[in-house]
Design a protein around this motif. Structure first.
Motif, PDB file in Angstrom:
ATOM      1  N   VAL A 135       0.882  -1.274   0.060  1.00  0.00           N
ATOM      2  CA  VAL A 135       0.120   0.040   0.054  1.00  0.00           C
ATOM      3  C   VAL A 135       0.879   1.197   0.061  1.00  0.00           C
ATOM      4  O   VAL A 135       1.891   1.162   0.571  1.00  0.00           O
ATOM      5  CB  VAL A 135      -1.088   0.159   1.459  1.00  0.00           C
ATOM      6  N   ASP A 136       0.597   2.148  -0.823  1.00  0.00           N
ATOM      7  CA  ASP A 136       1.434   3.486  -0.888  1.00  0.00           C
ATOM      8  C   ASP A 136       0.718   4.720   0.014  1.00  0.00           C
ATOM      9  O   ASP A 136      -0.330   5.182  -0.354  1.00  0.00           O
ATOM     10  CB  ASP A 136       1.287   4.023  -2.266  1.00  0.00           C
ATOM     11  N   PHE A 137       1.686   4.869   1.014  1.00  0.00           N
ATOM     12  CA  PHE A 137       1.190   5.970   2.062  1.00  0.00           C
ATOM     13  C   PHE A 137       2.234   7.271   1.739  1.00  0.00           C
ATOM     14  O   PHE A 137       2.465   8.195   2.601  1.00  0.00           O
ATOM     15  CB  PHE A 137       1.283   5.510   3.598  1.00  0.00           C
ATOM     16  N   ARG A 138       2.892   7.030   0.527  1.00  0.00           N
ATOM     17  CA  ARG A 138       4.064   8.442   0.487  1.00  0.00           C
ATOM     18  C   ARG A 138       3.268   9.510   0.483  1.00  0.00           C
ATOM     19  O   ARG A 138       2.210   9.706   0.029  1.00  0.00           O
ATOM     20  CB  ARG A 138       4.717   7.791  -0.742  1.00  0.00           C
ATOM     21  N   GLU A 139       4.016  10.721   1.159  1.00  0.00           N
ATOM     22  CA  GLU A 139       3.849  11.749   0.863  1.00  0.00           C
ATOM     23  C   GLU A 139       2.487  12.294   1.702  1.00  0.00           C
ATOM     24  O   GLU A 139       1.906  13.375   1.741  1.00  0.00           O
ATOM     25  CB  GLU A 139       3.543  12.561  -0.506  1.00  0.00           C
ATOM     26  N   ALA A 140       1.826  11.213   2.294  1.00  0.00           N
ATOM     27  CA  ALA A 140       0.352  11.348   3.304  1.00  0.00           C
ATOM     28  C   ALA A 140       0.581  11.958   4.388  1.00  0.00           C
ATOM     29  O   ALA A 140       1.475  12.176   5.134  1.00  0.00           O
ATOM     30  CB  ALA A 140      -0.034  10.024   3.070  1.00  0.00           C
ATOM     31  N   THR A 141      -0.527  12.686   4.858  1.00  0.00           N
ATOM     32  CA  THR A 141      -0.863  13.369   6.020  1.00  0.00           C
ATOM     33  C   THR A 141      -1.742  12.345   6.858  1.00  0.00           C
ATOM     34  O   THR A 141      -2.856  12.493   6.662  1.00  0.00           O
ATOM     35  CB  THR A 141      -1.030  14.584   6.091  1.00  0.00           C
ATOM     36  N   ILE A 142      -1.401  11.368   7.537  1.00  0.00           N
ATOM     37  CA  ILE A 142      -2.002  10.329   8.172  1.00  0.00           C
ATOM     38  C   ILE A 142      -1.820  10.546   9.801  1.00  0.00           C
ATOM     39  O   ILE A 142      -1.808   9.425  10.435  1.00  0.00           O
ATOM     40  CB  ILE A 142      -1.852   9.014   7.650  1.00  0.00           C
ATOM     41  N   SER A 143      -1.680  11.405  10.261  1.00  0.00           N
ATOM     42  CA  SER A 143      -1.191  11.635  11.858  1.00  0.00           C
ATOM     43  C   SER A 143      -2.531  11.136  12.444  1.00  0.00           C
ATOM     44  O   SER A 143      -3.778  10.990  11.919  1.00  0.00           O
ATOM     45  CB  SER A 143      -1.181  13.228  12.029  1.00  0.00           C
ATOM     46  N   ARG A 144      -2.260  10.601  13.566  1.00  0.00           N
ATOM     47  CA  ARG A 144      -3.315  10.066  14.507  1.00  0.00           C
ATOM     48  C   ARG A 144      -4.074   8.647  13.874  1.00  0.00           C
ATOM     49  O   ARG A 144      -4.966   8.295  14.230  1.00  0.00           O
ATOM     50  CB  ARG A 144      -4.412  11.160  14.693  1.00  0.00           C
ATOM     51  N   ALA A 145      -3.324   8.208  12.702  1.00  0.00           N
ATOM     52  CA  ALA A 145      -3.853   6.860  12.331  1.00  0.00           C
ATOM     53  C   ALA A 145      -3.783   5.824  13.044  1.00  0.00           C
ATOM     54  O   ALA A 145      -2.841   5.919  14.003  1.00  0.00           O
ATOM     55  CB  ALA A 145      -3.069   6.528  10.884  1.00  0.00           C
ATOM     56  N   ARG A 146      -4.414   5.000  12.930  1.00  0.00           N
ATOM     57  CA  ARG A 146      -4.480   3.615  13.811  1.00  0.00           C
ATOM     58  C   ARG A 146      -4.139   2.622  12.732  1.00  0.00           C
ATOM     59  O   ARG A 146      -5.036   2.110  11.967  1.00  0.00           O
ATOM     60  CB  ARG A 146      -5.715   3.379  14.436  1.00  0.00           C
ATOM     61  N   PHE A 147      -2.928   1.690  12.972  1.00  0.00           N
ATOM     62  CA  PHE A 147      -2.681   0.459  12.334  1.00  0.00           C
ATOM     63  C   PHE A 147      -2.677  -0.638  13.132  1.00  0.00           C
ATOM     64  O   PHE A 147      -1.991  -1.747  12.656  1.00  0.00           O
ATOM     65  CB  PHE A 147      -1.131   1.082  11.630  1.00  0.00           C
ATOM     66  N   THR A 148      -3.437  -0.666  14.293  1.00  0.00           N
ATOM     67  CA  THR A 148      -3.353  -1.835  15.175  1.00  0.00           C
ATOM     68  C   THR A 148      -3.728  -3.126  14.695  1.00  0.00           C
ATOM     69  O   THR A 148      -4.641  -3.099  13.865  1.00  0.00           O
ATOM     70  CB  THR A 148      -4.238  -1.444  16.354  1.00  0.00           C
ATOM     71  N   GLY A 149      -2.639  -3.988  14.884  1.00  0.00           N
ATOM     72  CA  GLY A 149      -2.960  -5.458  14.157  1.00  0.00           C
ATOM     73  C   GLY A 149      -2.841  -5.604  13.044  1.00  0.00           C
ATOM     74  O   GLY A 149      -3.329  -6.529  12.487  1.00  0.00           O
ATOM     75  N   THR A 150      -2.420  -4.689  11.992  1.00  0.00           N
ATOM     76  CA  THR A 150      -2.435  -4.675  10.592  1.00  0.00           C
ATOM     77  C   THR A 150      -0.844  -5.088  10.185  1.00  0.00           C
ATOM     78  O   THR A 150       0.011  -4.804  10.344  1.00  0.00           O
ATOM     79  CB  THR A 150      -2.647  -3.239  10.014  1.00  0.00           C
ATOM     80  N   ASP A 151      -0.971  -5.735   9.116  1.00  0.00           N
ATOM     81  CA  ASP A 151       0.081  -6.457   8.517  1.00  0.00           C
ATOM     82  C   ASP A 151       0.488  -5.409   7.241  1.00  0.00           C
ATOM     83  O   ASP A 151      -0.207  -5.330   6.337  1.00  0.00           O
ATOM     84  CB  ASP A 151      -0.181  -7.865   7.951  1.00  0.00           C
ATOM     85  N   LEU A 152       1.520  -4.878   7.467  1.00  0.00           N
ATOM     86  CA  LEU A 152       2.208  -3.596   6.244  1.00  0.00           C
ATOM     87  C   LEU A 152       3.289  -4.183   5.476  1.00  0.00           C
ATOM     88  O   LEU A 152       3.743  -3.224   4.884  1.00  0.00           O
ATOM     89  CB  LEU A 152       2.394  -2.448   7.478  1.00  0.00           C
ATOM     90  N   THR A 153       3.314  -5.423   5.116  1.00  0.00           N
ATOM     91  CA  THR A 153       4.270  -5.964   4.469  1.00  0.00           C
ATOM     92  C   THR A 153       4.560  -5.027   3.163  1.00  0.00           C
ATOM     93  O   THR A 153       3.595  -5.101   2.246  1.00  0.00           O
ATOM     94  CB  THR A 153       4.220  -7.622   4.106  1.00  0.00           C
ATOM     95  N   ASN A 154       5.850  -4.718   2.646  1.00  0.00           N
ATOM     96  CA  ASN A 154       6.134  -3.953   1.499  1.00  0.00           C
ATOM     97  C   ASN A 154       5.236  -2.523   1.351  1.00  0.00           C
ATOM     98  O   ASN A 154       5.253  -2.146   0.346  1.00  0.00           O
ATOM     99  CB  ASN A 154       5.973  -4.851   0.336  1.00  0.00           C
ATOM    100  N   SER A 155       4.618  -2.048   2.292  1.00  0.00           N
ATOM    101  CA  SER A 155       3.919  -0.841   2.398  1.00  0.00           C
ATOM    102  C   SER A 155       4.875   0.300   2.253  1.00  0.00           C
ATOM    103  O   SER A 155       5.852   0.337   2.828  1.00  0.00           O
ATOM    104  CB  SER A 155       2.873  -0.666   3.205  1.00  0.00           C
ATOM    105  N   LEU A 156       4.786   1.379   1.785  1.00  0.00           N
ATOM    106  CA  LEU A 156       5.599   2.604   1.466  1.00  0.00           C
ATOM    107  C   LEU A 156       5.390   3.562   2.254  1.00  0.00           C
ATOM    108  O   LEU A 156       4.157   4.390   2.210  1.00  0.00           O
ATOM    109  CB  LEU A 156       5.524   2.997  -0.168  1.00  0.00           C
TER     110      LEU A 156
END
Length: 204
Positions: A135-156
């Motif tokens: 998943v591409d999160f580059r250049e994003a503003t995702i302050s206060r995001a919640r990724f609890t329990g998430t598999d982020l393999t190869n995400s940017l």
């Protein structure tokens, strides 16, 4: 709530309030300029569908297929996805102007592989217990995001604002602390060891 199962009614009417859609099959269909408010979609298949300039407000998608759905110029506010396949979606095509301070997207137990949030301002977005590979999160503003329990393999994550983000229980993330803003972010102490890689630190 009225329960709608006829795809033709969805195509014919312009606005839907408090409706439940069950077992709809809209594969590769075009849904244009519709308004959905406080609606629920259950076990619907929107694979490769085209949501053109639609509005979704306070809606839920439950056990739906939204693989490669096109969201061009569509607005999303207070939209929640549960146990759904939301694969290969380019969220940058949606209409976000003026919605920066609105409620974020919420995903729980979803498949989000190969999706893009590049450059978006979606503070407070939630990915809980999801699989979010590539998943591409580059250049994003995702302050206060919640990724609890998430598999982020190869995400940017590059030039991503992750201020106050919660990665507790998240796995397989690769975040360069020199190229991202992670002030006040929360990391599990075991997974956080990976953050040291970008600093050239080796643990023995």
């Amino acid at each position: 709530m009225a329960n709608l199962t006829n795809p033709q009614q969805l195509l014919n009417d312009e606005a839907f309030y408090g409706k439940t859609f069950t077992d709809l099959s809209m594969v590769q269909e075009s849904v244009s300029r519709k308004v959905f408010e406080s609606c629920v979609f259950e076990s619907c298949d929107f694979s490769e569908a085209f949501f053109d300039a639609c509005t979704f407000k306070d809606c839920q998608f439950r056990k739906c297929k939204l693989t490669a759905v096109n969201v061009r110029n569509s607005k999303f506010s207070d939209v929640q996805f549960y146990e759904s396949k939301v694969l290969g979606v380019d969220w940058t095509k949606a209409y976000w102007r003026g919605l920066e301070l609105g409620a974020p997207l919420f995903f729980k137990e979803c498949l989000l592989n190969e999706s893009s949030f590049y450059g978006l301002k979606l503070s407070g977005i939630v990915l809980e217990d999801c699989r979010a590979h590539d998943v591409d999160f580059r250049e994003a503003t995702i302050s206060r995001a919640r990724f609890t329990g998430t598999d982020l393999t190869n995400s940017l994550f590059v030039n991503t604002n992750l201020t106050g983000a919660d990665f507790n229980g998240a796995t397989n993330y690769d975040i360069d602390v020199k190229k991202n803003t992670i002030k006040n972010a929360i990391f599990c102490r075991y997974e956080a060891v990976s953050l040291l890689t970008s600093l050239g630190i080796k643990l023995v």
